[in-house]
Motif scaffolding. Structure first.
Motif, short mmCIF file in Angstrom:
data_model
loop_
_atom_site.label_atom_id
_atom_site.label_comp_id
_atom_site.label_asym_id
_atom_site.label_seq_id
_atom_site.Cartn_x
_atom_site.Cartn_y
_atom_site.Cartn_z
N UNK A 21 0.82 -1.21 0.00
CA UNK A 21 0.00 0.00 0.00
C UNK A 21 0.86 1.26 0.00
N UNK A 22 2.05 1.17 0.57
CA UNK A 22 2.94 2.33 0.65
C UNK A 22 3.72 2.55 -0.64
N UNK A 23 3.60 1.64 -1.56
CA UNK A 23 4.37 1.68 -2.81
C UNK A 23 3.72 2.69 -3.76
N UNK A 24 4.12 3.95 -3.63
CA UNK A 24 3.50 5.03 -4.39
C UNK A 24 4.56 5.80 -5.17
N UNK A 25 4.08 6.62 -6.10
CA UNK A 25 5.00 7.34 -7.00
C UNK A 25 5.17 8.78 -6.55
N UNK A 26 6.40 9.21 -6.43
CA UNK A 26 6.70 10.59 -6.03
C UNK A 26 6.25 11.60 -7.07
N UNK A 27 5.89 11.14 -8.28
CA UNK A 27 5.47 12.07 -9.33
C UNK A 27 3.97 12.34 -9.32
N UNK A 28 3.22 11.73 -8.39
CA UNK A 28 1.76 11.83 -8.43
C UNK A 28 1.27 13.28 -8.46
N UNK A 29 1.87 14.13 -7.65
CA UNK A 29 1.39 15.51 -7.58
C UNK A 29 1.58 16.24 -8.90
N UNK A 30 2.61 15.86 -9.68
CA UNK A 30 2.85 16.49 -10.97
C UNK A 30 2.01 15.85 -12.07
N UNK A 31 1.51 14.65 -11.81
CA UNK A 31 0.79 13.88 -12.81
C UNK A 31 -0.62 14.42 -13.06
N UNK A 32 -1.22 15.02 -12.04
CA UNK A 32 -2.52 15.67 -12.23
C UNK A 32 -3.73 14.88 -11.78
N UNK A 33 -3.53 13.79 -11.01
CA UNK A 33 -4.70 13.03 -10.55
C UNK A 33 -5.63 13.86 -9.68
N UNK A 34 -5.11 14.88 -9.03
CA UNK A 34 -5.91 15.73 -8.17
C UNK A 34 -6.97 16.52 -8.94
N UNK A 35 -6.81 16.62 -10.26
CA UNK A 35 -7.80 17.34 -11.06
C UNK A 35 -9.19 16.70 -11.00
N UNK A 36 -9.25 15.40 -10.74
CA UNK A 36 -10.52 14.70 -10.75
C UNK A 36 -11.45 15.15 -9.63
N UNK A 37 -10.91 15.79 -8.60
CA UNK A 37 -11.71 16.20 -7.45
C UNK A 37 -12.15 17.66 -7.53
N UNK A 38 -11.71 18.38 -8.56
CA UNK A 38 -12.06 19.79 -8.68
C UNK A 38 -13.57 20.04 -8.79
N UNK A 39 -14.34 19.17 -9.46
CA UNK A 39 -15.79 19.42 -9.51
C UNK A 39 -16.44 19.53 -8.13
N UNK A 40 -15.89 18.85 -7.15
CA UNK A 40 -16.45 18.94 -5.80
C UNK A 40 -16.26 20.35 -5.25
N UNK A 41 -15.10 20.96 -5.49
CA UNK A 41 -14.87 22.33 -5.04
C UNK A 41 -15.78 23.30 -5.78
N UNK A 42 -16.00 23.07 -7.07
CA UNK A 42 -16.91 23.93 -7.84
C UNK A 42 -18.33 23.84 -7.31
N UNK A 43 -18.73 22.67 -6.85
CA UNK A 43 -20.07 22.51 -6.29
C UNK A 43 -20.22 23.24 -4.96
N UNK A 44 -19.11 23.41 -4.23
CA UNK A 44 -19.18 24.12 -2.97
C UNK A 44 -18.64 23.36 -1.79
N UNK A 45 -18.04 22.20 -2.05
CA UNK A 45 -17.41 21.45 -0.96
C UNK A 45 -16.04 22.05 -0.68
N UNK A 46 -15.81 22.40 0.57
CA UNK A 46 -14.56 23.04 0.95
C UNK A 46 -13.37 22.13 0.66
#
Length: 323
Positions: free
Chosen positions: A152-177
């Motif tokens: 489970x700890x086997x993760x990639x240090x490039x994740x933040x640059x890869x852009x996976x976080x973009x998938x959660x932006x619609x929640x912020x647009x809806x109004x979720x902090x």
């Protein structure tokens, strides 16, 4: 107005300036990172307990690999800590500034945040397997041929640059902090740590029906035909059942873990980058520009159409589909 001034104004207007000050890496951890920091000693303790149980079975546990997995996880946490506040948070602040609804935190919105994060995680995770750019970061998590808590700890240090976080932006647009989104995401990852094990068999039927379990997640890590690209859920397995990506673990067919094309080395830098190297090497092969850049969003196993001149396709061996 300078871009930095505009960003600061948006942060101030949206009420997120205190959060920005917390996530700025030179000031403090944000809530999401704090959850990971608190959980890490628990992860280490549980992994040691599991190690004592299965250390004599090399098919299940390799002490050197377990240490390597935690080193990979440390690299992931380090880049998240240093760069999430600089790369992802300003975009979340902009989305939240232009939110559609003003949502107060209560039991209902907390539940909706959890459901929303789980829904976004499902599509992010599914995309991470079916779009090669995202697979280039995610492959390191699947490249171990063992399934244990350290995986489970086997993760990639490039994740933040890869852009996976973009998938959660619609929640912020809806109004979720963004704070709520980050906390829900972190708690989901904490849960997912505990489903990376072979020591837990199938759980009671109602749990297997609703939640992602060790049994379901063993399928997800299998490279058997029929197991590949299945069971993408985080805490919940309901999205896989709804969208046709669910497969139950077959008692007659134990999962074979790993990817069909193993990484060329166990060096940490190679594990983090080897799929990017292969991706850009494929893109560099001669051909029309549009076909070359298609490697970015096509599935990992995609091959270019045969060249009319050479009669061959410029692509490598598939990495996450059965050969």
């Amino acid at each position: 107005m300078a871009i930095t001034d505009m960003l600061l104004a948006v942060l101030e207007d949206s009420g997120l300036m205190p959060l920005w000050q917390m996530v700025a890496p030179w000031l403090a951890l944000d809530e999401r990172q704090l959850i990971f920091v608190i959980a890490t000693p628990v992860f280490i303790a549980i992994t040691l307990w599991e190690y004592l149980r299965i250390r004599h079975n090399p098919a299940l546990m390799d002490g050197r690999e377990a240490i390597r997995n935690f080193a990979l996880g440390a690299g992931y946490q380090t880049t998240e800590l240093l760069f999430a506040g600089l790369i992802a948070f300003p975009v979340y602040a902009l989305c939240y500034h232009y939110r559609l609804f003003d949502l107060e935190l209560n039991a209902l919105t907390a539940f909706l945040t959890f459901i929303g994060v789980e829904f976004c995680f499902y599509w992010m995770h599914r995309t991470s397997h079916r779009v090669r750019w995202f697979w280039a970061a995610h492959i390191v998590h699947h490249s171990s041929e063992r399934m244990n808590f350290s995986t489970a700890m086997r993760q990639n240090a490039t994740n933040i640059f890869n852009g996976n976080w973009l998938f959660y932006l619609p929640l912020a647009l809806l109004g979720f902090n963004p704070v709520w989104i980050g906390v829900a995401y972190a708690l989901s990852l904490v849960y997912q740590f505990f489903i990376h094990t072979t020591l837990v068999g199938q759980l009671p039927g109602w749990i297997e029906l609703i939640f992602n379990t060790p049994s379901h997640h063993r399928v997800h890590h299998g490279r058997n035909r029929g197991y590949i690209d299945r069971n993408f859920g985080g805490v919940l397995i309901i999205w896989d059942r709804l969208f046709g990506t669910f497969t139950a673990e077959d008692s007659q067919e134990a999962p074979t873990y790993g990817v069909t094309t193993p990484p060329p080395s166990n060096n940490l830098l190679v594990l983090w980058t080897h799929e990017y190297v292969d991706l850009f090497r494929d893109m560099a092969q001669p051909g029309r520009l549009m076909l070359r850049i298609k490697h970015l969003w096509k599935p990992p196993e995609w091959k270019r159409p045969a060249s009319p001149n050479s009669g061959t396709a410029h692509a490598r061996t598939p990495v996450n589909t059965d050969q």
